[in-house]
Write an enzyme that holds these catalytic residues in place. Structure first.
Site, PDB file in Angstrom:
ATOM      1  N   LYS A   1      45.718  57.223  26.523  1.00  0.00           N
ATOM      2  CA  LYS A   1      46.625  58.209  25.926  1.00  0.00           C
ATOM      3  C   LYS A   1      45.958  59.050  24.843  1.00  0.00           C
ATOM      4  O   LYS A   1      46.332  60.185  24.618  1.00  0.00           O
ATOM      5  CB  LYS A   1      47.866  57.520  25.343  1.00  0.00           C
ATOM      6  CG  LYS A   1      47.561  56.552  24.208  1.00  0.00           C
ATOM      7  CD  LYS A   1      48.804  55.853  23.723  1.00  0.00           C
ATOM      8  CE  LYS A   1      49.209  54.701  24.595  1.00  0.00           C
ATOM      9  NZ  LYS A   1      48.307  53.537  24.606  1.00  0.00           N
TER      10      LYS A   1
ATOM     11  N   HIS B   1      49.992  45.674  17.848  1.00  0.00           N
ATOM     12  CA  HIS B   1      49.372  46.938  17.426  1.00  0.00           C
ATOM     13  C   HIS B   1      49.714  47.144  15.956  1.00  0.00           C
ATOM     14  O   HIS B   1      50.885  47.164  15.593  1.00  0.00           O
ATOM     15  CB  HIS B   1      49.883  48.104  18.278  1.00  0.00           C
ATOM     16  CG  HIS B   1      49.001  49.323  18.198  1.00  0.00           C
ATOM     17  ND1 HIS B   1      48.702  49.938  17.003  1.00  0.00           N
ATOM     18  CD2 HIS B   1      48.338  50.024  19.148  1.00  0.00           C
ATOM     19  CE1 HIS B   1      47.904  50.962  17.229  1.00  0.00           C
ATOM     20  NE2 HIS B   1      47.664  51.032  18.524  1.00  0.00           N
TER      21      HIS B   1
ATOM     22  N   GLU C   1      42.419  47.658  22.258  1.00  0.00           N
ATOM     23  CA  GLU C   1      42.791  48.911  22.933  1.00  0.00           C
ATOM     24  C   GLU C   1      42.497  50.112  22.041  1.00  0.00           C
ATOM     25  O   GLU C   1      43.413  50.858  21.678  1.00  0.00           O
ATOM     26  CB  GLU C   1      44.290  48.882  23.265  1.00  0.00           C
ATOM     27  CG  GLU C   1      44.722  47.736  24.144  1.00  0.00           C
ATOM     28  CD  GLU C   1      46.246  47.543  24.144  1.00  0.00           C
ATOM     29  OE1 GLU C   1      46.962  48.277  23.418  1.00  0.00           O
ATOM     30  OE2 GLU C   1      46.704  46.643  24.855  1.00  0.00           O
TER      31      GLU C   1
HETATM   32  C1  LIG Z   1      49.910  50.018  23.081  1.00  0.00           C
HETATM   33  C2  LIG Z   1      48.896  50.907  22.444  1.00  0.00           C
HETATM   34  N1  LIG Z   1      47.609  50.547  22.507  1.00  0.00           N
HETATM   35  C3  LIG Z   1      46.631  51.305  21.971  1.00  0.00           C
HETATM   36  C4  LIG Z   1      46.929  52.485  21.335  1.00  0.00           C
HETATM   37  C5  LIG Z   1      45.796  53.284  20.766  1.00  0.00           C
HETATM   38  O1  LIG Z   1      45.856  53.267  19.399  1.00  0.00           O
HETATM   39  P1  LIG Z   1      44.696  53.922  18.523  1.00  0.00           P
HETATM   40  O2  LIG Z   1      44.448  55.274  19.067  1.00  0.00           O
HETATM   41  O3  LIG Z   1      45.239  53.900  17.156  1.00  0.00           O
HETATM   42  O4  LIG Z   1      43.492  53.047  18.646  1.00  0.00           O
HETATM   43  C6  LIG Z   1      48.272  52.896  21.200  1.00  0.00           C
HETATM   44  C7  LIG Z   1      48.620  54.127  20.488  1.00  0.00           C
HETATM   45  O5  LIG Z   1      49.734  54.535  20.367  1.00  0.00           O
HETATM   46  C8  LIG Z   1      49.283  52.084  21.786  1.00  0.00           C
HETATM   47  O6  LIG Z   1      50.576  52.434  21.734  1.00  0.00           O
END
Ligand SMILES: Cc1ncc(COP(=O)(O)O)c(C=O)c1O
Length: 377
Positions: free
Chosen positions: A46, A183, A259
């Site tokens: 994402k 998270h 993640e």
């Molecule tokens: C379930 C989950 N994992 C990983 C991420 C990635 O987070 P970051 O970009 O802060 O590492 C997000 C971000 O919204 C998330 O919702």
């Protein structure tokens, strides 16, 4: 990239332009692996779902966190050519569907891949049982998000007190709980969030084991901060804390996943835009650029991120406002940027703009998202 290279890129490709440097993505991935060697990296697609980025990280050896069927398919494109058995092994070992709420149609479509999916409540569990009975499940815990740029615990995660009941409920329904996830909130500069979350997860795992279910996976989520400014402490400091707690709290054979999204891609991109308008309002210079918060700068709204604009021009810097190209007042990039006197057609650029930026760009007002130029692919 040097100023010369940026200016030449703007001439060659036009503006607005986003330049993504894949050497920097590989460098960030290597840094993560060096400091957290026991942690398997599941890139959170994402943050920037460009297929080129997914491909680079695939070849670097990364695994993937997807939050929708289209994101799953973006990753799948890289393994489509493999024999069915190898595809299945990749999906088992290297993809987690980490959005705790899934439409039933998505579950139906994913079931044949026997995916690993997260859940945080009983209704979701029943839905998974009905529509994706071959899925393995991971329970998402709510943890402290204090001080993180984007909070997620308002929306996701079960209370630690409910966790063991939700694990038992899954086994009772015939599903296998593979592990726990959490998270700490995105751009987490409060490292205590990680420490608290690891302690909370360890307590749940201990109780689950005592009730007959030893979990194999701990997914420590995303949140690893990108170096937007000098106040962000080095990643190595955070990694040291995480390593110490993992060593202290969990069995040696536990499988640890993370993640990271932002950490891998934020610093890999620069955006370039052109001044398209200039006005003086209440004594303040206002610049208008040919990008906007509906486009590359969408992180200002959705990611609570502030990007600083820079220019190639020298001269005395004055406080000014910078607006985007759309007709909406919300389209404000900064009310207090410090820039030298600029003219129509001058270029401005913003660094560290690879995460949650063009990922959420729209076509608002008929303006398409900025062109993306991938370098060092
Ligand atoms: C379930 C989950 N994992 C990983 C991420 C990635 O987070 P970051 O970009 O802060 O590492 C997000 C971000 O919204 C998330 O919702």
């Amino acid at each position: 990239m040097t100023h010369k290279q940026l200016q030449s890129a703007a001439r060659k490709h036009g503006t607005p332009l986003v330049i993504i440097d894949h050497d920097l993505i590989r460098k960030n991935y290597a840094e993560f692996r060096t400091h957290l060697p026991k942690v398997q990296v599941y890139y959170a697609v994402k943050a920037n779902p460009a297929p080129e980025i997914v491909n680079t990280l695939y070849h670097a050896g990364a695994s993937f966190d997807v939050a929708s069927l289209p994101e799953f398919m973006t990753v799948y494109e890289n393994i489509r050519h493999l024999p069915a058995r190898q595809q299945q092994e990749f999906i088992w070992d290297k993809i987690i569907y980490a959005n705790p709420t899934k439409p039933k149609e998505t579950l139906v479509a994913l079931d044949r891949y026997k995916p690993l999916v997260t859940y945080d409540n009983l209704n979701e569990l029943k839905k998974i049982r009905q529509y994706a009975p071959h899925a393995g499940v991971v329970l998402r815990l709510a943890v402290s998000n204090t001080g993180s740029q984007c909070e997620l615990s308002n929306k996701f995660g079960c209370a630690p007190g409910e966790a063991v009941d939700l694990i038992l409920a899954a086994f009772k329904l015939g599903l296998v709980v593979e592990g726990l996830s959490f998270h700490v909130g995105s751009q987490c500069t409060n490292f205590e969030n990680f420490v608290q979350a690891l302690n909370s997860a360890a307590a749940v795992m201990k109780e689950s084991k005592a009730r007959g279910h030893e979990l194999k996976i701990l997914d420590i989520g995303g949140g690893f901060p990108a170096p937007y400014d000098r106040h962000v402490r080095p990643f190595s400091q955070l990694a040291r804390k995480i390593n110490t707690e993992i060593e202290r709290l969990f069995p040696k054979d536990i499988q640890i996943l993370a993640e990271p999204g932002r950490f891998l891609v934020a610093s890999a991109a620069i955006s370039l835009a052109r001044i398209i308008g200039k006005a003086i309002r209440d004594g303040k210079t206002c610049y208008y650029i040919n990008d906007s918060v509906y486009h590359t700068f969408s992180g200002i709204i959705f990611d609570h991120c502030q990007y600083h604009l820079k220019t190639f021009k020298k001269g005395k810097r004055e406080v000014c406002a910078v607006f985007g190209q759309t007709c909406d007042g919300l389209d404000t990039i900064s009310q207090s940027e410090e820039l030298p006197d600029l003219a129509i057609d001058d270029l401005v650029y913003a660094e560290n703009i690879g995460a949650y930026s063009n990922a959420s760009a729209t076509y608002f007002n008929g303006f398409p998202p900025a062109k993306v130029w991938h370098v060092n692919l």
